[in-house]
Scaffold this motif. Structure first.
Motif, PDB file in Angstrom:
ATOM      1  N   ALA B 158       0.837  -1.200   0.000  1.00  9.55           N
ATOM      2  CA  ALA B 158       0.000   0.000   0.000  1.00  9.55           C
ATOM      3  C   ALA B 158       0.873   1.252   0.000  1.00  9.55           C
ATOM      4  CB  ALA B 158      -0.926  -0.012   1.218  1.00  9.55           C
ATOM      5  N   THR B 159       1.970   1.219   0.775  1.00  8.36           N
ATOM      6  CA  THR B 159       2.875   2.369   0.807  1.00  8.36           C
ATOM      7  C   THR B 159       3.444   2.654  -0.575  1.00  8.36           C
ATOM      8  OG1 THR B 159       3.494   1.641   3.010  1.00  8.36           O
ATOM      9  CG2 THR B 159       4.847   3.352   2.013  1.00  8.36           C
ATOM     10  N   PHE B 160       3.807   1.564  -1.273  1.00 10.63           N
ATOM     11  CA  PHE B 160       4.332   1.718  -2.625  1.00 10.63           C
ATOM     12  C   PHE B 160       3.295   2.380  -3.530  1.00 10.63           C
ATOM     13  CE2 PHE B 160       5.660  -0.057  -6.841  1.00 10.63           C
ATOM     14  CZ  PHE B 160       6.904   0.523  -6.866  1.00 10.63           C
ATOM     15  N   ALA B 161       2.034   1.887  -3.397  1.00 11.03           N
ATOM     16  CA  ALA B 161       0.962   2.445  -4.222  1.00 11.03           C
ATOM     17  C   ALA B 161       0.755   3.924  -3.917  1.00 11.03           C
ATOM     18  CB  ALA B 161      -0.330   1.672  -3.999  1.00 11.03           C
ATOM     19  N   VAL B 162       0.773   4.272  -2.622  1.00  8.77           N
ATOM     20  CA  VAL B 162       0.617   5.682  -2.254  1.00  8.77           C
ATOM     21  C   VAL B 162       1.757   6.500  -2.858  1.00  8.77           C
ATOM     22  CG1 VAL B 162       0.678   7.313  -0.331  1.00  8.77           C
ATOM     23  CG2 VAL B 162      -0.673   5.213  -0.159  1.00  8.77           C
ATOM     24  N   GLY B 163       2.977   5.941  -2.775  1.00  4.66           N
ATOM     25  CA  GLY B 163       4.134   6.626  -3.359  1.00  4.66           C
ATOM     26  C   GLY B 163       3.928   6.888  -4.839  1.00  4.66           C
ATOM     27  N   ILE B 164       3.442   5.883  -5.561  1.00  2.00           N
ATOM     28  CA  ILE B 164       3.201   6.058  -7.003  1.00  2.00           C
ATOM     29  C   ILE B 164       2.181   7.167  -7.234  1.00  2.00           C
ATOM     30  CG2 ILE B 164       2.209   4.978  -9.050  1.00  2.00           C
ATOM     31  CD1 ILE B 164       3.433   2.385  -8.254  1.00  2.00           C
ATOM     32  N   ALA B 165       1.101   7.121  -6.428  1.00  2.00           N
ATOM     33  CA  ALA B 165       0.060   8.139  -6.595  1.00  2.00           C
ATOM     34  C   ALA B 165       0.635   9.533  -6.362  1.00  2.00           C
ATOM     35  CB  ALA B 165      -1.096   7.862  -5.633  1.00  2.00           C
ATOM     36  N   VAL B 166       1.431   9.666  -5.304  1.00  3.65           N
ATOM     37  CA  VAL B 166       2.045  10.965  -5.013  1.00  3.65           C
ATOM     38  C   VAL B 166       2.940  11.397  -6.177  1.00  3.65           C
ATOM     39  CG1 VAL B 166       3.712  12.156  -3.532  1.00  3.65           C
ATOM     40  CG2 VAL B 166       1.921  10.734  -2.518  1.00  3.65           C
ATOM     41  N   GLY B 167       3.743  10.437  -6.656  1.00  2.00           N
ATOM     42  CA  GLY B 167       4.651  10.741  -7.764  1.00  2.00           C
ATOM     43  C   GLY B 167       3.900  11.182  -9.012  1.00  2.00           C
ATOM     44  N   ARG B 168       2.824  10.483  -9.326  1.00  2.00           N
ATOM     45  CA  ARG B 168       2.041  10.836 -10.503  1.00  2.00           C
ATOM     46  C   ARG B 168       1.420  12.209 -10.362  1.00  2.00           C
ATOM     47  NH1 ARG B 168       0.102   6.764 -14.246  1.00  2.00           N
ATOM     48  NH2 ARG B 168       1.008   4.784 -13.627  1.00  2.00           N
ATOM     49  N   ALA B 169       0.850  12.440  -9.165  1.00  2.00           N
ATOM     50  CA  ALA B 169       0.163  13.713  -8.942  1.00  2.00           C
ATOM     51  C   ALA B 169       1.162  14.866  -9.020  1.00  2.00           C
ATOM     52  CB  ALA B 169      -0.538  13.692  -7.583  1.00  2.00           C
ATOM     53  N   GLY B 170       2.351  14.656  -8.444  1.00  2.00           N
ATOM     54  CA  GLY B 170       3.334  15.735  -8.404  1.00  2.00           C
ATOM     55  C   GLY B 170       4.027  15.945  -9.731  1.00  2.00           C
ATOM     56  N   GLY B 171       4.288  14.848 -10.445  1.00  2.00           N
ATOM     57  CA  GLY B 171       4.964  14.950 -11.733  1.00  2.00           C
ATOM     58  C   GLY B 171       6.342  15.578 -11.606  1.00  2.00           C
ATOM     59  N   ARG B 172       6.721  16.346 -12.635  1.00  2.00           N
ATOM     60  CA  ARG B 172       8.073  16.887 -12.701  1.00  2.00           C
ATOM     61  C   ARG B 172       8.413  17.787 -11.522  1.00  2.00           C
ATOM     62  NH1 ARG B 172       9.843  17.693 -18.514  1.00  2.00           N
ATOM     63  NH2 ARG B 172      11.262  19.131 -17.536  1.00  2.00           N
ATOM     64  N   ARG B 173       7.398  18.458 -10.970  1.00  2.00           N
ATOM     65  CA  ARG B 173       7.671  19.389  -9.865  1.00  2.00           C
ATOM     66  C   ARG B 173       8.337  18.677  -8.701  1.00  2.00           C
ATOM     67  NH1 ARG B 173       2.513  20.931  -7.994  1.00  2.00           N
ATOM     68  NH2 ARG B 173       1.742  19.377  -9.456  1.00  2.00           N
ATOM     69  N   LEU B 174       8.070  17.363  -8.584  1.00  2.00           N
ATOM     70  CA  LEU B 174       8.592  16.617  -7.434  1.00  2.00           C
ATOM     71  C   LEU B 174      10.029  16.174  -7.618  1.00  2.00           C
ATOM     72  CD1 LEU B 174       5.789  14.277  -6.077  1.00  2.00           C
ATOM     73  CD2 LEU B 174       6.884  16.214  -4.986  1.00  2.00           C
ATOM     74  N   ARG B 175      10.572  16.390  -8.828  1.00  2.00           N
ATOM     75  CA  ARG B 175      11.901  15.822  -9.084  1.00  2.00           C
ATOM     76  C   ARG B 175      12.938  16.282  -8.080  1.00  2.00           C
ATOM     77  NH1 ARG B 175      13.023  16.025 -15.417  1.00  2.00           N
ATOM     78  NH2 ARG B 175      12.972  18.207 -14.923  1.00  2.00           N
ATOM     79  N   LEU B 176      13.012  17.597  -7.864  1.00  2.00           N
ATOM     80  CA  LEU B 176      14.036  18.113  -6.962  1.00  2.00           C
ATOM     81  C   LEU B 176      13.777  17.684  -5.516  1.00  2.00           C
ATOM     82  CD1 LEU B 176      16.594  19.791  -6.879  1.00  2.00           C
ATOM     83  CD2 LEU B 176      15.174  21.758  -6.305  1.00  2.00           C
ATOM     84  N   PRO B 177      12.539  17.900  -4.996  1.00  2.00           N
ATOM     85  CA  PRO B 177      12.287  17.453  -3.617  1.00  2.00           C
ATOM     86  C   PRO B 177      12.599  15.974  -3.415  1.00  2.00           C
ATOM     87  CG  PRO B 177      10.404  18.676  -4.462  1.00  2.00           C
ATOM     88  CD  PRO B 177      11.383  18.585  -5.579  1.00  2.00           C
ATOM     89  N   LEU B 178      12.271  15.173  -4.414  1.00  2.00           N
ATOM     90  CA  LEU B 178      12.490  13.742  -4.285  1.00  2.00           C
ATOM     91  C   LEU B 178      13.984  13.418  -4.259  1.00  2.00           C
ATOM     92  CD1 LEU B 178      10.647  11.342  -3.997  1.00  2.00           C
ATOM     93  CD2 LEU B 178      10.873  10.921  -6.429  1.00  2.00           C
ATOM     94  N   GLY B 179      14.739  14.091  -5.105  1.00  2.00           N
ATOM     95  CA  GLY B 179      16.189  13.905  -5.101  1.00  2.00           C
ATOM     96  C   GLY B 179      16.771  14.234  -3.742  1.00  2.00           C
ATOM     97  N   VAL B 180      16.305  15.369  -3.182  1.00  2.00           N
ATOM     98  CA  VAL B 180      16.776  15.768  -1.858  1.00  2.00           C
ATOM     99  C   VAL B 180      16.373  14.717  -0.827  1.00  2.00           C
ATOM    100  CG1 VAL B 180      16.546  17.509  -0.046  1.00  2.00           C
ATOM    101  CG2 VAL B 180      16.710  18.209  -2.436  1.00  2.00           C
ATOM    102  N   ALA B 181      15.133  14.229  -0.939  1.00  2.00           N
ATOM    103  CA  ALA B 181      14.647  13.227   0.020  1.00  2.00           C
ATOM    104  C   ALA B 181      15.509  11.967  -0.022  1.00  2.00           C
ATOM    105  CB  ALA B 181      13.189  12.882  -0.277  1.00  2.00           C
ATOM    106  N   TRP B 182      15.859  11.525  -1.247  1.00  2.00           N
ATOM    107  CA  TRP B 182      16.721  10.349  -1.367  1.00  2.00           C
ATOM    108  C   TRP B 182      18.066  10.614  -0.711  1.00  2.00           C
ATOM    109  CZ3 TRP B 182      15.841   5.473  -2.195  1.00  2.00           C
ATOM    110  CH2 TRP B 182      14.786   5.058  -3.002  1.00  2.00           C
ATOM    111  N   ALA B 183      18.605  11.816  -0.971  1.00  2.00           N
ATOM    112  CA  ALA B 183      19.918  12.144  -0.420  1.00  2.00           C
ATOM    113  C   ALA B 183      19.871  12.173   1.103  1.00  2.00           C
ATOM    114  CB  ALA B 183      20.402  13.482  -0.971  1.00  2.00           C
ATOM    115  N   LEU B 184      18.727  12.664   1.651  1.00  2.00           N
ATOM    116  CA  LEU B 184      18.599  12.738   3.101  1.00  2.00           C
ATOM    117  C   LEU B 184      18.213  11.399   3.705  1.00  2.00           C
ATOM    118  CD1 LEU B 184      16.817  16.169   3.630  1.00  2.00           C
ATOM    119  CD2 LEU B 184      19.217  15.586   3.971  1.00  2.00           C
ATOM    120  N   ALA B 185      17.816  10.468   2.854  1.00  2.00           N
ATOM    121  CA  ALA B 185      17.315   9.192   3.370  1.00  2.00           C
ATOM    122  C   ALA B 185      18.377   8.493   4.213  1.00  2.00           C
ATOM    123  CB  ALA B 185      16.877   8.283   2.220  1.00  2.00           C
ATOM    124  N   PHE B 186      19.647   8.590   3.771  1.00  2.00           N
ATOM    125  CA  PHE B 186      20.680   7.850   4.483  1.00  2.00           C
ATOM    126  C   PHE B 186      20.846   8.292   5.935  1.00  2.00           C
ATOM    127  CE2 PHE B 186      25.174   7.686   5.785  1.00  2.00           C
ATOM    128  CZ  PHE B 186      25.174   6.353   6.158  1.00  2.00           C
TER     129      PHE B 186
END
Lengths: 262, 413
Positions: B158-186
């Motif tokens: 379900a978390t994966f599905a929610v992630g996909i939905a968020v990604g789809r809804a956000g589209g390109r605008r999410l690219r930078l925040p998501l990159g930062v989130a991955w970098a901060l994930a560690f």
């Protein structure tokens, strides 16, 4: 732009009086590529509002000369002063001069990963620091001025060559430059698209922009140029008003070149 | 406006359009027999090939399936699944691993959603999806027992599905925040695993360790690699020499050597008395190793950018930094997606090399599992299971890169 249309025809050929200082002053400019000397001491002054056409055979140094004006090439000797600022190795001066000079290239050089409007607004937003809304408003006005507002949200690859070159002109104008350089702007275009680009350039010339244009479009030179410079083998052979240049060239090399292209 | 041309596009075309080159018409085969004749038995040689390859495939499939469903005893995997996934992580702290899992799965879902393309669902794709899904669910049904773990797995899906939905809804605008989130994930993951009486790194293990190493290696080496690529093209000799030397040295040395080196050389650069956990040293060496390759991939991408792009950017008065960040790198990186992802996939698989440092990653655990008397002779099962776990993630990354390419290719060049 309505006010420029009524401009009387002959005034274009009279030297525009300035405060005695040229917009671009070149003094004994020399440039070498390895052992090959591309410029052998170019001296000329281009006044504010003047439209100068440079012609000459390929390899004559005309392209190198205008690329020295905005420091895409570094001149090795001599002096270039643009709008009162001398071109030196000082990077701040170079940036300042570049943002006052718009340049249009033979191969357009639009940024393929950005839309037309993003191409036009990139430099104003990031160099001039205009707010986005203002930059886009002015960008749209410019696209309208060159006749392609409806292409604003397309990517360059979706446009014809003539449209791309008009976008490139709008992109250069977006910085509100004092000088526009054109390096063979119509040479890469299909014949049917040359007119639309030349028309945009003529409109620009009539608006009082200082322009330096490398072109083989003799019709354009006769119609809007204040002066024609003839380059050969890195030297400035002859400079004249277009009427005299094309009807009574003084030098043997000029005559020879004109006989080949006319 | 008067002196400007009307848009020439709108003028009617007077030229007759030439016929577009068409493929020779090919009638759809009427019956399966027709199809087989045309595609499998068009000549005696292709007929022979069909028979030989067909018989060979059937034989191999028979032996494999027989082994999987009859001979093999999968209890070794079933009993050791937690060990494979999380190593010797204490059971009462295992929720920390789940929390990390949810975080990573959510980010992965969002990344997947961003790269979404609108494509028609062909019957073949639907069948393929259903088969893969069926295999996955079937495997899980066999392996997992108990309501709790199914709830946890369901919540993860379900978390994966929610992630996909968020990604789809956000589209390109999410690219930078998501990159930062991955970098901060560690750092965030470290906090989840360690903080408030958490688990020390020497107890981290299993597939979690592989993924952790890969994620850190990828997200740290990416920016470092870009800087090295820029450094290699710098006009400042010191920076250029350093970059070239670094890249060429690291690329010329086997990863295993680097990992062992890390144990001895890294401490020389640290204040005396400070000791880094093995896993941090491994992460450092992975980052360094990967950065050298990323740098060369980026350099390759930059070489494909025409000189005119640099000139146009300079002529507009852009500074070198802005020119690189806004004009050159976006284009260069786009063209390197396939090479980059394939490098990251191999980096992910190379994480199994930390076994030489004695770190308990998935592959080493799978090899050691049959040491237990109960599972003697079950090496094949354990290794195959480990291979499959690696494969699922590597394959997902490769599919994701294909989506990304398609997505970025649209209308841009």
């Amino acid at each position: 732009m309505a006010e420029i249309e009524g401009k009387a025809e002959p005034t274009a050929h009279l030297p525009a009086e300035t405060d005695g200082q040229g917009m671009i002053v070149a003094e004994q400019v020399k440039k070498w590529f390895g052992k090959f000397q591309a410029l052998k001491g170019i001296t000329t002054t281009i006044r504010r509002g003047e439209v100068v056409v440079i012609i000459g055979p390929s390899g004559s140094g005309k392209s190198t000369f205008i690329r020295c004006i905005n420091r895409l090439e570094r001149h090795d000797a001599g002096q270039i002063i643009v709008d009162g600022i001398e071109l030196t190795d000082d990077i701040r001066d170079i940036h300042r001069i570049r943002s006052e000079i718009g340049m249009v290239f033979q191969s357009f050089n639009l940024f393929p990963h950005l839309t037309v409007l993003q191409n036009v607004t990139l430099a104003p937003r990031n160099v001039r620091k205009w707010p986005r809304a203002e930059a886009e408003q002015k960008g749209m006005n410019l696209l309208e001025r060159v006749g392609i507002p409806e292409q604003a949200h397309k990517y360059p690859a979706q446009l014809s060559g003539g449209q791309q070159q008009r976008v490139a002109i709008a992109r250069a104008l977006a910085m509100e430059p004092k000088i526009m350089l054109f390096d063979e702007p119509t040479s890469a275009l299909d014949p049917e698209m040359i007119k639309e680009v030349l028309d945009a350039m003529k409109e620009l010339a009539r608006s009082g922009m200082t322009m330096v244009v490398i072109t083989h479009e003799i019709g354009f030179a006769k119609e809007v140029a204040d002066r024609v410079l003839f380059f050969d083998e890195g030297q400035l052979i002859e400079e004249e008003t277009p009427t005299r240049f094309f009807s009574q060239p003084q030098h043997q090399r000029t005559k020879l070149f004109l006989s080949q292209i006319l | 406006m008067g002196s400007l041309p009307e848009d020439l596009d709108r003028a009617p075309l007077l030229v007759e359009e030439e016929a577009v080159v068409e493929l020779a018409p090919m009638a759809a085969p009427a019956t399966p027999a027709d199809w087989a004749r045309r595609n499998l038995f068009s000549s005696w040689f292709s007929g022979l090939l069909t028979v030989v390859v067909g018989a060979g495939s059937v034989y191999l499939a028979y032996r494999l399936l027989r082994w999987v469903f009859v001979t093999a005893d999968w209890t070794v995997v079933k009993a050791n699944l937690r060990l494979f996934m999380a190593g010797r992580f204490p059971e009462e702290e295992i929720w920390r691993v789940w929390a990390v899992g949810y975080l990573v799965v959510f980010l992965a879902g969002a990344s997947w959603g961003i790269a979404a393309t609108k494509r028609a669902w062909s019957p073949a794709r639907i069948v393929l999806r259903l088969v893969l899904l069926g295999l996955l669910v079937g495997t899980l049904v066999y392996l997992l027992e108990g309501v709790r773990i199914w709830l946890l797995i369901g919540a993860m899906a379900a978390t994966f599905a929610v992630g996909i939905a968020v990604g789809r809804a956000g589209g390109r605008r999410l690219r930078l925040p998501l990159g930062v989130a991955w970098a901060l994930a560690f750092p965030f993951v470290v906090v989840i695993l360690r903080a408030f009486g958490g688990v020390p790194p020497r107890l981290w293990g299993g597939f979690v360790l592989n993924v952790l190493l890969a994620v850190v290696g990828i997200f740290l080496s990416f920016p470092v690699g870009i800087l090295l690529a820029l450094g290699r093209r710098s006009t400042l000799p010191a920076i250029r020499l350093f970059s070239v030397g670094f890249i060429e040295f690291i690329r010329g040395v086997p990863l295993v050597t680097l990992l062992i080196f890390g144990q001895f050389v890294l401490p020389l650069f640290l204040p005396p008395g400070m000791r880094l956990p093995d896993i941090i040293r491994a992460m450092t060496m992975f980052t360094i190793f990967s950065a050298a390759y990323v740098a060369e991939i980026v350099r390759g991408g930059m070489q494909g950018i025409p000189e005119g792009q640099y000139e146009a950017a300079r002529a507009l008065g852009l500074s070198t930094t802005r020119m690189m960040a806004m004009i050159i790198l976006p284009q260069a990186l786009r063209s390197t997606i396939p090479a980059m992802i394939s490098h990251f996939i191999s980096l992910f698989k190379d994480t199994s090399l930390i076994v030489i440092l004695g770190l308990p990653e998935l592959l080493s655990l799978a090899r050691r599992a049959p040491v237990n008397l109960r599972f003697i002779g079950r090496e094949k099962e354990a290794l195959l299971a480990a291979a499959l776990i690696f494969w699922v993630l590597a394959f997902s990354m490769s599919r994701w890169s294909q989506r990304l390419e398609r997505r970025l290719g649209v209308g841009e060049r």
